[in-house]
Write an enzyme that holds these catalytic residues in place. Structure first.
Site, mmCIF file in Angstrom:
data_model
loop_
_atom_site.group_PDB
_atom_site.id
_atom_site.type_symbol
_atom_site.label_atom_id
_atom_site.label_comp_id
_atom_site.label_asym_id
_atom_site.label_seq_id
_atom_site.Cartn_x
_atom_site.Cartn_y
_atom_site.Cartn_z
ATOM 1 N N SER A 1 -3.404 -3.318 -0.756
ATOM 2 C CA SER A 1 -2.308 -4.062 -0.144
ATOM 3 C C SER A 1 -2.765 -5.458 0.256
ATOM 4 O O SER A 1 -3.780 -5.614 0.933
ATOM 5 C CB SER A 1 -1.818 -3.305 1.090
ATOM 6 O OG SER A 1 -0.856 -4.069 1.776
ATOM 7 N N GLN B 1 -7.765 -0.163 3.057
ATOM 8 C CA GLN B 1 -8.663 -0.746 4.070
ATOM 9 C C GLN B 1 -9.957 -1.283 3.465
ATOM 10 O O GLN B 1 -10.702 -1.981 4.148
ATOM 11 C CB GLN B 1 -9.013 0.304 5.129
ATOM 12 C CG GLN B 1 -7.865 0.644 6.067
ATOM 13 C CD GLN B 1 -7.470 -0.515 6.981
ATOM 14 O OE1 GLN B 1 -8.289 -1.367 7.333
ATOM 15 N NE2 GLN B 1 -6.208 -0.558 7.357
ATOM 16 N N ASN C 1 -8.162 3.967 8.173
ATOM 17 C CA ASN C 1 -7.605 2.799 8.864
ATOM 18 C C ASN C 1 -7.809 2.852 10.375
ATOM 19 O O ASN C 1 -7.729 1.839 11.047
ATOM 20 C CB ASN C 1 -6.123 2.646 8.541
ATOM 21 C CG ASN C 1 -5.366 3.944 8.640
ATOM 22 O OD1 ASN C 1 -5.684 4.912 7.944
ATOM 23 N ND2 ASN C 1 -4.385 3.994 9.512
ATOM 24 N N HIS D 1 -1.664 -7.751 2.392
ATOM 25 C CA HIS D 1 -1.702 -8.235 3.788
ATOM 26 C C HIS D 1 -2.892 -7.685 4.578
ATOM 27 O O HIS D 1 -3.126 -8.111 5.707
ATOM 28 C CB HIS D 1 -0.373 -7.972 4.502
ATOM 29 C CG HIS D 1 -0.141 -6.576 4.981
ATOM 30 N ND1 HIS D 1 -0.402 -6.187 6.272
ATOM 31 C CD2 HIS D 1 0.346 -5.480 4.358
ATOM 32 C CE1 HIS D 1 -0.076 -4.913 6.424
ATOM 33 N NE2 HIS D 1 0.376 -4.449 5.272
ATOM 34 N N GLY E 1 0.814 -1.213 0.000
ATOM 35 C CA GLY E 1 0.000 0.000 0.000
ATOM 36 C C GLY E 1 0.847 1.262 0.000
ATOM 37 O O GLY E 1 0.546 2.236 -0.701
ATOM 38 N N CYS F 1 1.719 6.724 22.951
ATOM 39 C CA CYS F 1 2.673 5.620 23.030
ATOM 40 C C CYS F 1 2.399 4.582 21.951
ATOM 41 O O CYS F 1 3.305 4.112 21.280
ATOM 42 C CB CYS F 1 2.605 4.947 24.386
ATOM 43 S SG CYS F 1 3.298 5.966 25.665
ATOM 44 N N THR G 1 12.656 -7.495 -10.233
ATOM 45 C CA THR G 1 12.076 -8.825 -10.389
ATOM 46 C C THR G 1 10.821 -8.937 -9.529
ATOM 47 O O THR G 1 10.821 -8.565 -8.357
ATOM 48 C CB THR G 1 13.109 -9.909 -9.986
ATOM 49 O OG1 THR G 1 14.232 -9.767 -10.852
ATOM 50 C CG2 THR G 1 12.529 -11.307 -10.123
HETATM 51 C C1 PLP Z 1 -1.884 -0.436 5.836
HETATM 52 C C2 PLP Z 1 -2.212 0.796 5.097
HETATM 53 C C3 PLP Z 1 -1.305 1.365 4.191
HETATM 54 C C4 PLP Z 1 0.069 0.812 3.995
HETATM 55 O O1 PLP Z 1 0.058 -0.433 3.343
HETATM 56 P P1 PLP Z 1 1.354 -1.382 3.465
HETATM 57 O O2 PLP Z 1 1.072 -2.489 2.512
HETATM 58 O O3 PLP Z 1 1.404 -1.836 4.888
HETATM 59 O O4 PLP Z 1 2.518 -0.574 3.069
HETATM 60 C C5 PLP Z 1 -1.700 2.492 3.499
HETATM 61 N N1 PLP Z 1 -2.905 3.042 3.684
HETATM 62 C C6 PLP Z 1 -3.808 2.528 4.524
HETATM 63 C C7 PLP Z 1 -5.141 3.166 4.651
HETATM 64 C C8 PLP Z 1 -3.489 1.401 5.262
HETATM 65 O O5 PLP Z 1 -4.375 0.899 6.126
#
Ligand code: PLP
Length: 395
Positions: free
Chosen positions: A199, A179, A151, A201, A70, A324, A237
């Site tokens: 993204s 998200q 997020n 993950h 992302g 924190c 790559t």
């Molecule tokens: C997690 C997130 C990102 C970053 O994505 P990564 O794959 O962790 O670099 C960017 N924008 C939002 C809104 C996200 O929740």
């Protein structure tokens, strides 16, 4: 009980995504740029994932660029639009105050390079002020970038409305949909966006893999110099296994999305209702216009990180926008932008539910949070001052 309620931070990889990617570490390790069959099989796997992903979001395969996630997708979209703007003498960008740091920090960098950025305010419910956005558009505006869903507080922005405005005014529109993709149905043509970041993950694929949708006709630059991968739009790559996992993961979540959205939304509402019973608490973000699995509260008189530790003891993984927890001196910029004062923002809790969440788990979370908040307030000087009337409650 063990409940992972931090799916906005990352998600567990699905079994299908893991097994889909494994062969590309083992027997199918060829370089996709190589001409012999082992390389070509890797290349085919990438193209198959591209077709799958494009199909799910209503794009064509050529409009998908694979990236490292992302953050890179956001960087590339924004830097490309800025480079295009520069060529035309357009140095103005519009965004908002609650974007992810991948967007905000890229914009900060552009500001140092002479771009001017207007950060449109959000309403108290976390929804962007669309008329302020429309008014902010100028002849030299080269980009509008507004996230699909936040997020932290889960608010879903009126993306279609914003893209209609941008189209009318001839301004390129990018949305960070990290998200949203895999969590709500997305169709890029219905939305009308020019660029969209995602993204893997965040929807049960591998970390370090993402994609950027770029509408045909929108000029995109590569910011990594090297080979001609991704049709010259992203050198290096390819992360074959990661890309394959992303295709498999998105296919799996997309198949169940129509069934999952109402079910998770109902459980989320139950969680919101349960936590609302805690006195001097407040939901952050709009109750309706929010992601199915997002719950974010402020509880007066407590520290978010203490709450997280207590919840961890009870087997619940969650997150907070306190200083924190966010790794800085200030609490979350998102909570401040929706008008939460520092003291209140420090007592925030984000719970982001996975597709496998159950009613029983929701009940357990409600009970655990209630107990933990009550316990922490028991020895909080701030809370005691409010109770004794020395100072006033804010919430
Ligand atoms: C997690 C997130 C990102 C970053 O994505 P990564 O794959 O962790 O670099 C960017 N924008 C939002 C809104 C996200 O929740």
């Amino acid at each position: 009980m063990n409940i992972y309620a931090d799916n906005a931070a990352t998600t567990k990889m699905s079994k299908k995504a893991v097994s889909a990617m494994m062969p590309y570490f083992e027997e199918l390790y060829g370089n996709p740029s190589s001409l012999y069959s082992a390389g070509q099989r890797a290349k085919e796997a990438i193209e198959e994932a591209r077709e799958t992903i494009a199909g799910i979001i209503g794009a064509s395969a050529r409009e998908i660029i694979f990236t490292s996630g992302g953050t890179e997708s956001d960087n590339q979209a924004i830097m490309s639009a800025a480079a295009n703007g520069k060529r035309q003498g357009k140095y103005h960008i519009i965004s908002d105050a609650i974007e992810h740091h991948a967007v905000l920090h890229t914009l900060k960098k552009l500001e140092k390079e002479g771009f001017e950025v207007t950060y449109v305010p959000v309403h108290k419910n976390g929804i962007i002020n669309v008329s302020a956005l429309e008014k902010a558009i100028r002849d030299d505006t080269c980009l509008v970038t507004v996230m699909y869903a936040n997020n932290e507080i889960g608010t879903v922005q009126p993306i279609k409305k914003i893209s209609e405005i941008c189209r009318r005014r001839g301004v390129v529109f990018h949305t960070d949909a990290v998200q949203a993709v895999g969590h709500v149905p997305i169709d890029v043509n219905d939305l009308g966006v020019d660029m969209l970041s995602a993204s893997a993950h965040k929807f049960h694929g591998a970390k370090g893999t993402g994609f950027l949708y770029v509408r045909r006709g929108v000029r995109i630059s590569s910011f990594i110099e090297g080979g001609e991968q991704e049709r010259g739009r992203r050198a290096g790559t390819e992360n074959v296994a990661g890309i394959v996992s992303m295709g498999a993961a998105l296919k799996e979540v997309a198949a169940d999305i129509d069934k999952n959205v109402p079910r998770i939304t109902a459980l989320r509402n139950r969680l919101i209702d349960g936590l609302s019973e805690i006195p001097h608490s407040a939901l952050n973000g709009d109750r309706e216009k929010r992601l199915p699995g997002n719950v974010n509260f402020c509880f007066e008189g407590i520290e978010g990180e203490s709450l997280l530790l207590l919840l961890d003891d009870k087997g619940i993984s969650a997150s907070s926008g306190s200083a924190c927890a966010s790794g800085s001196l200030d609490p979350s910029h998102v909570l401040l932008a929706i008008g939460r004062v520092h003291d209140v923002a420090h007592g925030s809790l984000r719970l982001t539910l996975g597709e496998d969440i159950t009613q029983k788990e929701i009940a357990y979370i409600i009970k655990s949070v209630k107990e933990a908040v009550e316990y922490l307030r028991g020895f909080s000087p701030v809370w005691n001052d409010c109770v004794s009337g020395k100072s006033k409650f804010i919430l």
